[in-house]
Structures are given as structure tokens and as C-alpha cells.
Design an enzyme around this catalytic site. Structure first.
Site, PDB file in Angstrom:
ATOM      1  CB  CYS A 153      48.993  15.255 -23.815  1.00  0.00           C
ATOM      2  SG  CYS A 153      47.235  15.119 -23.527  1.00  0.00           S
ATOM      3  CB  CYS A 175      47.390  18.373 -22.790  1.00  0.00           C
ATOM      4  SG  CYS A 175      47.296  16.899 -21.766  1.00  0.00           S
TER       5      CYS A 175
END
Length: 145
Positions: free
Chosen positions: A70, A73
Site C-alpha cells: 500500500c 501506507c
């Protein structure tokens, strides 16, 4: 637990410590291993430690659910670390959902990154999406009021 003390799980040895409220700002250490109970950086939780830290901590605990694939993230990780350094009486932790799916499953994480705030084993708030450190700090401070 009396109203004048808090339970804190040591992020190093997982021992549950009872800390008087007056000592929370005095850098309390674990009675078992001697490590700091409140650190200035997030701690990685695994499947075994995530549940215990979330369920047993009486103080505000912010868990960042993230995944290695991600990009938002990954971009938020240093911001989360910066926020942790600014809020020393809050426990900051991370759970890598692609590595420890079973640790994230009970919390119905639907998007990443998602920060979930817990107190006394209960979810008190959640915030999805990457945020800069100042917004993370503002969000956490709003939960402390």
C-alpha cells in the site's frame, strides 16, 4: 483497576503493568523487563501481541493497520512515527495486515491505511486514509479531551 492507575502492556515482553496515573508522565518502565512502557515511536505488533495490547491497555492506544503493498501506507509511516514522538503518553502501534491478517480481521479493516483508537479494550474512533503528522496529532488530541 482503581481510578488512579492504568494497565499498560509492555510492548517488549507483553507483561501487563499497573501504573499509577501520576507516574504516566514519568517514563514508567516495565516491572518484568525494565523497558520503557511508553515509547516515542510506534511498535510493530504481531498476531499474538496485537490482541493483548488492544484489549489490556487502559491508556489511549492508536493502531495503524497497514500493508507492505500500500503506497499511501508507506507514505504515512514516517508521519505516524513523528506523531508518536509528539504524544508520549499515547501508545502507538502498527499491524501489518498482509502479514498478520488474523490480527486485523476482528476490527473489520476495509481500507488502508486505517488508524483505530482503542481505550480500555474498546474502539473509540477510527480514521482511514493517509494523513500528515499534524493531522494525526490533532485527531489523537481530540480523543484525549
Amino acid at each position: 483497576m482503581s481510578e488512579y492507575s492504568f494497565h499498560l502492556v509492555c510492548l517488549h515482553c507483553q507483561a501487563t503493568n499497573r501504573v499509577p496515573a501520576a507516574r504516566l508522565s514519568a517514563a514508567p518502565k516495565c516491572g518484568k523487563c525494565g523497558q520503557a512502557l511508553l515509547t516515542a515511536s510506534p511498535h510493530e505488533l504481531n498476531a499474538q501481541t496485537a490482541n493483548k495490547v488492544i484489549q489490556k491497555n487502559d491508556v489511549l492506544t492508536i493502531v495503524d493497520f497497514w500493508a507492505s503493498w500500500c503506497q499511501p501506507c508507506i507514505m504515512m509511516a514516517p508521519e505516524f512515527k513523528t506523531a508518536a514522538g509528539q504524544l508520549p503518553q499515547v501508545v502507538f502501534a502498527k499491524v501489518q495486515t498482509d502479514k498478520y491478517e488474523q490480527a486485523a480481521a476482528p476490527y473489520n479493516i476495509r481500507s488502508l491505511p486505517t488508524m483505530v483508537a482503542f481505550r480500555n479494550g474498546k474502539e473509540v474512533a477510527r480514521q482511514s486514509g493517509a494523513l500528515p503528522s499534524n493531522q494525526i496529532i490533532q485527531w489523537v488530541q481530540s480523543l484525549q479531551a
